[in-house]
Design a protein around this motif. Structure first.
Motif, PDB file in Angstrom:
ATOM      1  N   GLU A 220       0.835  -1.206   0.000  1.00  8.17           N
ATOM      2  CA  GLU A 220       0.000   0.000   0.000  1.00  8.17           C
ATOM      3  C   GLU A 220       0.872   1.260   0.000  1.00  8.17           C
ATOM      4  O   GLU A 220       0.575   2.228  -0.700  1.00  8.17           O
ATOM      5  CB  GLU A 220      -0.917  -0.013   1.230  1.00  8.17           C
ATOM      6  CG  GLU A 220      -1.913   1.106   1.284  1.00  8.17           C
ATOM      7  CD  GLU A 220      -3.044   0.950   0.286  1.00  8.17           C
ATOM      8  OE1 GLU A 220      -3.685   1.983  -0.005  1.00  8.17           O
ATOM      9  OE2 GLU A 220      -3.293  -0.153  -0.197  1.00  8.17           O
ATOM     10  N   SER A 221       1.965   1.232   0.769  1.00 12.17           N
ATOM     11  CA  SER A 221       2.852   2.404   0.807  1.00 12.17           C
ATOM     12  C   SER A 221       3.576   2.586  -0.526  1.00 12.17           C
ATOM     13  O   SER A 221       3.775   3.705  -0.988  1.00 12.17           O
ATOM     14  CB  SER A 221       3.846   2.295   1.965  1.00 12.17           C
ATOM     15  OG  SER A 221       4.823   1.321   1.688  1.00 12.17           O
TER      16      SER A 221
ATOM     17  N   SER B  67       1.175   4.101  -2.898  1.00 12.58           N
ATOM     18  CA  SER B  67       0.949   5.520  -2.611  1.00 12.58           C
ATOM     19  C   SER B  67       2.173   6.382  -2.874  1.00 12.58           C
ATOM     20  O   SER B  67       2.092   7.604  -2.857  1.00 12.58           O
ATOM     21  CB  SER B  67       0.534   5.695  -1.149  1.00 12.58           C
ATOM     22  OG  SER B  67      -0.624   4.967  -0.887  1.00 12.58           O
TER      23      SER B  67
ATOM     24  N   VAL C 162       4.769   6.556  -0.879  1.00 14.70           N
ATOM     25  CA  VAL C 162       5.318   7.011   0.394  1.00 14.70           C
ATOM     26  C   VAL C 162       5.880   5.787   1.107  1.00 14.70           C
ATOM     27  O   VAL C 162       5.193   5.146   1.892  1.00 14.70           O
ATOM     28  CB  VAL C 162       4.231   7.677   1.272  1.00 14.70           C
ATOM     29  CG1 VAL C 162       4.849   8.262   2.531  1.00 14.70           C
ATOM     30  CG2 VAL C 162       3.472   8.722   0.512  1.00 14.70           C
TER      31      VAL C 162
ATOM     32  N   THR D  46       7.781   4.712   3.766  1.00 12.32           N
ATOM     33  CA  THR D  46       8.406   4.971   5.060  1.00 12.32           C
ATOM     34  C   THR D  46       7.768   4.052   6.095  1.00 12.32           C
ATOM     35  O   THR D  46       6.617   3.636   5.942  1.00 12.32           O
ATOM     36  CB  THR D  46       8.210   6.433   5.518  1.00 12.32           C
ATOM     37  OG1 THR D  46       6.819   6.668   5.729  1.00 12.32           O
ATOM     38  CG2 THR D  46       8.760   7.421   4.499  1.00 12.32           C
TER      39      THR D  46
ATOM     40  N   ARG E  79       6.924   4.876   9.081  1.00 10.84           N
ATOM     41  CA  ARG E  79       5.850   5.608   9.766  1.00 10.84           C
ATOM     42  C   ARG E  79       4.533   5.446   9.015  1.00 10.84           C
ATOM     43  O   ARG E  79       3.483   5.199   9.605  1.00 10.84           O
ATOM     44  CB  ARG E  79       6.217   7.090   9.880  1.00 10.84           C
ATOM     45  CG  ARG E  79       5.183   7.917  10.617  1.00 10.84           C
ATOM     46  CD  ARG E  79       5.677   9.311  10.778  1.00 10.84           C
ATOM     47  NE  ARG E  79       6.793   9.277  11.705  1.00 10.84           N
ATOM     48  CZ  ARG E  79       6.934  10.096  12.717  1.00 10.84           C
ATOM     49  NH1 ARG E  79       6.037  11.019  12.929  1.00 10.84           N
ATOM     50  NH2 ARG E  79       7.956  10.018  13.515  1.00 10.84           N
ATOM     51  N   TYR E  80       4.595   5.550   7.682  1.00  9.70           N
ATOM     52  CA  TYR E  80       3.397   5.401   6.862  1.00  9.70           C
ATOM     53  C   TYR E  80       2.852   3.977   6.971  1.00  9.70           C
ATOM     54  O   TYR E  80       1.649   3.763   7.131  1.00  9.70           O
ATOM     55  CB  TYR E  80       3.712   5.743   5.404  1.00  9.70           C
ATOM     56  CG  TYR E  80       2.505   5.762   4.504  1.00  9.70           C
ATOM     57  CD1 TYR E  80       1.693   6.889   4.408  1.00  9.70           C
ATOM     58  CD2 TYR E  80       2.162   4.644   3.748  1.00  9.70           C
ATOM     59  CE1 TYR E  80       0.587   6.914   3.588  1.00  9.70           C
ATOM     60  CE2 TYR E  80       1.046   4.654   2.930  1.00  9.70           C
ATOM     61  CZ  TYR E  80       0.268   5.793   2.854  1.00  9.70           C
ATOM     62  OH  TYR E  80      -0.837   5.797   2.042  1.00  9.70           O
TER      63      TYR E  80
ATOM     64  N   LYS F 273       1.109   3.484  10.274  1.00 14.61           N
ATOM     65  CA  LYS F 273      -0.196   4.159  10.300  1.00 14.61           C
ATOM     66  C   LYS F 273      -1.238   3.366   9.517  1.00 14.61           C
ATOM     67  O   LYS F 273      -2.395   3.267   9.930  1.00 14.61           O
ATOM     68  CB  LYS F 273      -0.087   5.587   9.736  1.00 14.61           C
ATOM     69  CG  LYS F 273       0.674   6.541  10.618  1.00 14.61           C
ATOM     70  CD  LYS F 273      -0.034   6.753  11.923  1.00 14.61           C
ATOM     71  CE  LYS F 273       0.733   7.692  12.819  1.00 14.61           C
ATOM     72  NZ  LYS F 273       0.244   7.701  14.182  1.00 14.61           N
ATOM     73  N   VAL F 274      -0.822   2.795   8.378  1.00 16.09           N
ATOM     74  CA  VAL F 274      -1.742   1.975   7.581  1.00 16.09           C
ATOM     75  C   VAL F 274      -2.210   0.783   8.406  1.00 16.09           C
ATOM     76  O   VAL F 274      -3.404   0.480   8.486  1.00 16.09           O
ATOM     77  CB  VAL F 274      -1.055   1.509   6.269  1.00 16.09           C
ATOM     78  CG1 VAL F 274      -1.857   0.410   5.584  1.00 16.09           C
ATOM     79  CG2 VAL F 274      -0.854   2.682   5.316  1.00 16.09           C
TER      80      VAL F 274
END
Length: 199
Positions: A145-146, A149, A151, A153, A155-156, A159-160
Motif C-alpha cells: 500500500e505504501s 501511494s 510514500v 516509510t 511511519r506510513y 499508520k496503515v
C-alpha cells in the motif's frame, strides 16, 4: 473440541495457572498470558504491548521480549493484526496444534521495496510490528500500500496497519467478487408470459 474454544466453555485462566509448570511456562510468561486473556475477555482490540503495559508494571521492552518468546514457542500466534490464543488453548486441552506455515522473509521483501539494505533500527521496527500482533501477510500488504501511494516509510506503513486494525480490516487485497454482466437475466424473468397477465 473446537466448540469448547468457540463458545468459551473452559476457564483457560485457571487451566493456565494449573498447567504452566507442566508446560514449562515461566512465571512472567504466564503473567503476560493472563493479562492477554483478561484484555481479550473485556474486548480490547487489538491487544498490543502498549495496551498490556498500561495494566502491569513490566517495562515495554520486557513485554516485547516475552511476546516474541511466546510467538516463537507457538503458544500464541498473530492473525489479522492481533494476537491469537488458540494455539495455547489447544495445548492446555491436550489437543495437537497445527504447525504454522513458514514465516515470510520480511527483511528481504522490505529491502527489495526500499532498494537498499535495511539498518538495524529498521529491522527492529519490523520486529516491533510483529510484536504488536500484525501477521507477516498484513505487513507485506501495508508495504504494498505504501509503495502504491509512493510514500515508502515505516511511519506510513505503521499508520496503515493501525488504521486497518482500528477498522477491523483483516486482508487488504481480498479477491474481487465477479461482476454479473447486464446481459445475464434471471430465468424467471425470461420465462414470464406478460401476454397472459390480463386474462
Amino acid at each position: 473440541m473446537d466448540e469448547l474454544l468457540d463458545y468459551r466453555c473452559v476457564d483457560f485462566q485457571k487451566l493456565l495457572i494449573l498447567k504452566s509448570k507442566q508446560l514449562h511456562i515461566s512465571d512472567q510468561e504466564c503473567y503476560v498470558l493472563l493479562l492477554i486473556m483478561t484484555l481479550d475477555d473485556i474486548g480490547v482490540k487489538p491487544i498490543t504491548p502498549s495496551q498490556i503495559s498500561r495494566i502491569c508494571s513490566l517495562s515495554l521492552r520486557k513485554i516485547d521480549d516475552i511476546l516474541m518468546s511466546l510467538v516463537d514457542k507457538h503458544w500464541i500466534s498473530r492473525q489479522h493484526g492481533s494476537l491469537n490464543l488458540k494455539p495455547l488453548q489447544k495445548m492446555l486441552l491436550n489437543q495437537p496444534t497445527q504447525t504454522e506455515s513458514q514465516d515470510i522473509d520480511l527483511v528481504s521483501i522490505f529491502e527489495d521495496a526500499f532498494g537498499r539494505s535495511l539498518s538495524q533500527r529498521e529491522v527492529q521496527l519490523i520486529n516491533s510490528l510483529k510484536c504488536q500482533g500484525f501477521d507477516d501477510e498484513m505487513i507485506v500488504d501495508a508495504l504494498n500500500e505504501s509503495v502504491k501511494s509512493g510514500v515508502i516509510t515505516f511511519r506510513y506503513i505503521e499508520k496503515v496497519l493501525d488504521n486497518w486494525a482500528r477498522y477491523g480490516v483483516t486482508k487488504r487485497y481480498a479477491p474481487a467478487k465477479p461482476q454479473t454482466s447486464h446481459n445475464e437475466v434471471e430465468q424467471s424473468i425470461k420465462d414470464y408470459k406478460w401476454w397472459e397477465e390480463n386474462e
